[in-house]
Write a protein that holds these residues in place. Structure first.
Motif, PDB file in Angstrom:
ATOM      1  N   ASP A 249     -22.563 -39.813   1.179  1.00  0.00           N
ATOM      2  CA  ASP A 249     -22.029 -38.994   0.096  1.00  0.00           C
ATOM      3  C   ASP A 249     -20.572 -38.674   0.420  1.00  0.00           C
ATOM      4  OD1 ASP A 249     -21.727 -37.455  -2.145  1.00  0.00           O
ATOM      5  OD2 ASP A 249     -22.803 -35.718  -1.348  1.00  0.00           O
ATOM      6  N   LEU A 250     -19.675 -39.588   0.061  1.00  0.00           N
ATOM      7  CA  LEU A 250     -18.269 -39.472   0.452  1.00  0.00           C
ATOM      8  C   LEU A 250     -17.507 -38.567  -0.512  1.00  0.00           C
ATOM      9  CD1 LEU A 250     -17.461 -43.238   1.157  1.00  0.00           C
ATOM     10  CD2 LEU A 250     -18.664 -41.604   2.608  1.00  0.00           C
ATOM     11  N   PRO A 251     -16.449 -37.904  -0.030  1.00  0.00           N
ATOM     12  CA  PRO A 251     -15.547 -37.224  -0.958  1.00  0.00           C
ATOM     13  C   PRO A 251     -15.020 -38.221  -1.987  1.00  0.00           C
ATOM     14  CG  PRO A 251     -15.040 -36.638   1.319  1.00  0.00           C
ATOM     15  CD  PRO A 251     -16.037 -37.746   1.377  1.00  0.00           C
ATOM     16  N   MET A 252     -14.785 -37.756  -3.204  1.00  0.00           N
ATOM     17  CA  MET A 252     -14.445 -38.649  -4.300  1.00  0.00           C
ATOM     18  C   MET A 252     -13.156 -39.434  -4.046  1.00  0.00           C
ATOM     19  SD  MET A 252     -15.655 -39.745  -7.141  1.00  0.00           S
ATOM     20  CE  MET A 252     -16.870 -38.488  -7.554  1.00  0.00           C
ATOM     21  N   MET A 253     -12.257 -38.912  -3.242  1.00  0.00           N
ATOM     22  CA  MET A 253     -10.992 -39.587  -2.990  1.00  0.00           C
ATOM     23  C   MET A 253     -11.158 -40.828  -2.120  1.00  0.00           C
ATOM     24  SD  MET A 253      -9.365 -36.807  -0.324  1.00  0.00           S
ATOM     25  CE  MET A 253      -7.800 -37.649  -0.185  1.00  0.00           C
ATOM     26  N   LEU A 430     -10.465 -28.851  -9.569  1.00  0.00           N
ATOM     27  CA  LEU A 430     -10.362 -30.265  -9.918  1.00  0.00           C
ATOM     28  C   LEU A 430      -9.639 -31.021  -8.816  1.00  0.00           C
ATOM     29  CD1 LEU A 430      -9.264 -30.118 -13.681  1.00  0.00           C
ATOM     30  CD2 LEU A 430     -11.577 -30.435 -12.771  1.00  0.00           C
ATOM     31  N   SER A 431     -10.104 -32.242  -8.556  1.00  0.00           N
ATOM     32  CA  SER A 431      -9.425 -33.159  -7.641  1.00  0.00           C
ATOM     33  C   SER A 431      -9.265 -34.486  -8.357  1.00  0.00           C
ATOM     34  CB  SER A 431     -10.229 -33.347  -6.359  1.00  0.00           C
ATOM     35  OG  SER A 431     -10.410 -32.125  -5.665  1.00  0.00           O
ATOM     36  N   TYR A 432      -8.082 -35.070  -8.288  1.00  0.00           N
ATOM     37  CA  TYR A 432      -7.853 -36.351  -8.932  1.00  0.00           C
ATOM     38  C   TYR A 432      -6.720 -37.068  -8.228  1.00  0.00           C
ATOM     39  CZ  TYR A 432      -4.420 -33.363 -11.332  1.00  0.00           C
ATOM     40  OH  TYR A 432      -3.432 -32.462 -11.609  1.00  0.00           O
ATOM     41  N   GLY A 433      -6.692 -38.373  -8.386  1.00  0.00           N
ATOM     42  CA  GLY A 433      -5.648 -39.136  -7.718  1.00  0.00           C
ATOM     43  C   GLY A 433      -5.875 -40.632  -7.821  1.00  0.00           C
TER      44      GLY A 433
END
Length: 806
Positions: A249-253, A430-433
């Motif tokens: 279960d990795l961080p989305m980044m 929110l996290s995005y990139g």
């Protein structure tokens, strides 16, 4: 093909177009986020943080009073407004407040709380230095970086499952092979993690292969994390700050691997006086220095070298004197804070192994470099823009007369990352990139005098990703994390792609020119996590994650080798994919001093790669014809109990698991066990502080033996016997178990002394268990009956190390 010719043939324009589109998308996203969070913001908001509501930006850094290291998750509360925030990983905080005088309450577990009045009439910077609360910490053995800086109840509240964290202080307490404290040997003691072979730095997570693990050093990929054929890791413990392992279960980044992410982070942001640490051991010595250039720039340097080759020089044998066997590591990192809003850091790593004699030479190693810019737009939005260069290479050379030859190979990555984190409100983050990577695979070039060069053509690929993730606190009990990652992978010329028939024979080929995109794969990776708090100290969690892997290792041995080659997905090889569901119950006791958990998981893998029997993997231009593809599954349950405080600390864990593969062309299409399947696994690691001078540690490991294939018969041709083997992995080796012991002695425990030394005495495999490493079979015996011969690596291995700091 020369690299400069490759660039001239179109890569410049391709990378420019791709990067421009990604940057434009991120610019729009960040602009929208900034506009929504502050409708009055102007382009000069960072320089003039006053808005029409007459709010002023108050920011600063919070550090440990003595070590000057930044503190993560420190609470900064404004009493009158009932408003607050917490520090990030760099110890930085930021608040926007109206004009006035307020009471700031700065608190952190294990430290004295600071309560002070702050008058605000303009934008200002206010730093705090926290002093450790010695009364509170009486019952806790404290040493540098022993406590991982995280929320005290994070194991209960965080939405990501299957994550384990270790501080370098915990790792240093563990018994070590030949006195070499090892990050990877430490994580091999965690539930669901197994070494791929005795003493190896390769590891399997939840039944996956070693190449399914993404290993990062300050966000830069490390392709081979082992020294001395894997007996030691490339991470010098003196410069490591903390280690985090995400099991699927990795961080989305992050993405690009099926099984796990090992995130190794180095020390950073020390602004105190010059200090150092190091050690003298039987195998190697090491030294680390760190200091500052003013109050805005920090630096750290470290080096490590083994010295077996120095003793060879003393030999009376000429061939021994001309031989060499050693490894070394060099780390350098510099960080500069331009302001409370901007930080630039540069990280360099170089490591190499060398084995040589008068007739041959073998070397391999990693080179890693990165440039990282962290920027705070305002208290609710910050970004991290970074550039990474990674190179793994090896050289094999023969200097024998009439047999001179040299084989060189490498894989090189150039990566650009841009990540954003925005707090929409106190309940939603929110996290995005985006990430873009150029991979260049150079399988091999062989040069020989008087012969033409032999080259396996290089492969060039592009790997991109975009992601968006949200973590939302629905109410006091329920928190959800959800997001989507879009990855796409492109094969790029020049290249020759072969077409194969059903018997895996090449029947045709197609040639693509330099810079030509001739194949593209897309992959959508949704990830969802839910945590429901039953009480303040207990919760239940559930997760679903999908991971895709576009590159893999050509390796037909579970133990691995420095000569293993990475190769990409292509028109003949689809990307591997994994879907995993997991659930767990988490309970803390005694004010979070004791943590307990039970996790269950099930993962299904598609397009899983294995290799044909007797596959030719090295220097094979038609490697695709050796690959067999099918499906796999793995499932299990992991139990963990961990004690974090007091004189006695440590953990015990148990894993019950199974890992299977089904590939039509292997084992007659019958399902067989993965080479990394181990039904039972138990790990115990304890440390006891008898006094300030004496500390005792022990680690005991047990696991079911690895699956293997044994001869079940033989046949004769012309008087020679040849074995007939069982089905794939039908049998198991004997169970593995080992006890390691360690004693740490500090002759003079005085924190005020300029120089502090300590002695470490350790024993690896204390009761001398002979665990099998290789099993061979002798067909030519006097009785005519084949005999099995077991080779083991280590009996009991004592060691002594002198560690120091100043």
């Amino acid at each position: 093909m020369k690299l400069d010719h490759f660039f001239q043939k179109g890569f410049h324009s391709l990378l420019f177009r791709t990067s421009t589109r990604i940057c434009m998308l991120l610019f729009v996203c960040s602009s929208i986020a900034m506009a929504k969070s502050n409708p009055y913001a102007t382009p000069s908001a960072a320089d003039n943080p006053v808005n029409p509501e007459n709010k002023y930006k108050v920011s600063g850094t919070i550090r440990d009073l003595k070590t000057k290291e930044p503190l993560l998750s420190v609470s900064v509360n404004v009493k009158e407004l009932k408003k607050g925030t917490s520090t990030d990983e760099n110890g930085a905080y930021s608040l926007s407040l109206p004009k006035g005088t307020y009471t700031f309450v700065v608190s952190y577990i294990g430290y004295k709380t600071i309560t002070t009045r702050v008058m605000i009439s303009a934008a200002m910077k206010r730093d705090f230095n926290l002093d450790m609360d010695t009364l509170l910490m009486k019952e806790v053995v404290v040493e540098e970086s022993v406590v991982f800086k995280e929320k005290k109840d994070e194991t209960v509240t965080r939405t990501i499952m299957g994550v384990d964290k270790l501080s370098i202080g915990e790792i240093k307490k563990m018994p070590a092979l030949m006195g070499e404290v090892d990050v990877i040997k430490a994580i091999q003691l965690l539930p669901g993690v197994q070494p791929t072979s005795e003493g190896s730095s390769g590891f399997s997570v939840r039944g996956g292969s070693a190449d399914q693990n993404l290993i990062l050093l300050d966000q830069s990929t490390v392709y081979n994390a082992g020294h001395m054929f894997g007996f030691f890791s490339v991470f010098n413990n003196d410069i490591v700050d903390k280690v985090q392992l995400y099991k699927g279960d990795l961080p989305m980044m992050y993405g690009g691997r099926l099984s796990s992410l090992l995130d190794v982070q180095l020390k950073d942001d020390y602004t105190g006086k010059l200090r150092g640490s190091g050690g003298l051991g039987l195998i190697s010595s090491r030294l680390m220095l760190e200091g500052s250039l003013g109050d805005k720039t920090s630096w750290v340097l470290s080096g490590r070298r083994s010295y077996a080759d120095l003793f060879l020089k003393l030999s009376s044998d000429k061939s021994m004197r001309e031989s060499s066997i050693y490894f070394y590591d060099l780390n350098a990192k510099m960080t500069h804070r331009f302001s409370a809003f901007d930080k630039l850091s540069m990280n360099l790593y170089m490591g190499n192994d060398n084995f040589g004699s008068s007739i041959a030479r073998f070397s391999y190693g990693n080179k890693v470099g990165s440039l990282n810019w962290k920027h705070v737009y305002h208290e609710n939005l910050y970004s991290n823009l970074s550039l990474h260069l990674t190179d793994y290479h090896f050289l094999l050379q023969s200097d024998m007369e009439n047999a001179k030859a040299k084989w060189v190979s490498n894989i090189t990555d150039l990566t650009v990352r841009w990540d954003f984190t925005r707090s929409v409100n106190s309940n939603l983050v929110l996290s995005y990139g985006a990430t873009s990577t150029l991979h260049r695979f150079n399988p091999g070039l062989i040069t020989q005098p008087d012969y033409d060069d032999f080259r396996v053509p290089a492969n060039n690929t592009l790997e991109h990703s975009l992601y968006l993730s949200a973590e939302q606190e629905v109410n006091d009990k329920l928190t959800v994390r959800y997001g989507l990652r879009w990855g796409f992978f492109q094969n790029m010329g020049s290249a020759t792609v072969y077409t194969y028939n059903k018997n895996y024979e090449a029947i045709d080929s197609t040639r693509y020119g330099a810079g030509k995109i001739y194949n593209t794969y897309h992959a959508l990776e949704p990830r969802v996590g839910v945590v429901y708090k039953l009480t303040d100290q207990s919760s239940v969690k559930a997760n679903y994650t999908r991971n895709t892997q576009f590159i893999q290792l050509a390796n037909n041995s579970s133990s691995g080798s420095p000569l293993d080659l990475w190769f990409p997905a292509n028109p003949n090889i689809k990307p591997q994919a994994m879907d995993m569901v997991s659930a767990g119950y988490f309970q803390n006791f005694n004010k979070n001093a004791i943590e307990a958990s039970v996790e269950v998981y099930y993962k299904k893998m598609s397009h899983l790669i294995d290799f044909a029997d007797h596959a030719q993997l090295m220097l094979n231009k038609k490697l695709d014809g050796e690959i067999r593809v099918g499906n796999g599954k793995a499932y299990g349950v992991e139990l963990m109990v961990r004690k974090n405080t007091g004189a006695l600390t440590g953990f015990i864990n148990y894993t019950l698991s199974r890992s299977e593969r089904t590939i039509p062309e292997i084992n007659n299409g019958k399902t067989y066990l993965s080479p990394f399947d181990k039904t039972h696994s138990i790990n115990v690691s304890v440390s006891y502080a008898l006094s300030k001078k004496w500390n005792f540690s022990a680690a005991w490991v047990y696991s079911t033996g690895n699956p293997t294939s044994y001869p079940t018969g033989r046949f004769e041709i012309g008087g020679e016997y040849f074995p007939v083997y069982s089905g794939r992995n039908e049998y198991r080796r004997t169970d593995y178990h080992r006890l390691d012991l360690s004693v740490n002695y500090v002759p003079k425990h005085d924190t005020k002394r300029f120089w502090t030394g300590e002695w470490n005495f350790s024993v690896y495999n204390a009761y001398g268990q002979k665990n099998p490493w290789i099993i061979t079979y002798d067909q030519d015996t006097p009785t005519g009956i084949p005999e099995a011969n077991m080779t083991y690596l280590f009996g009991m291995v004592p060691s002594i190390t002198y560690n120091f700091k100043f």
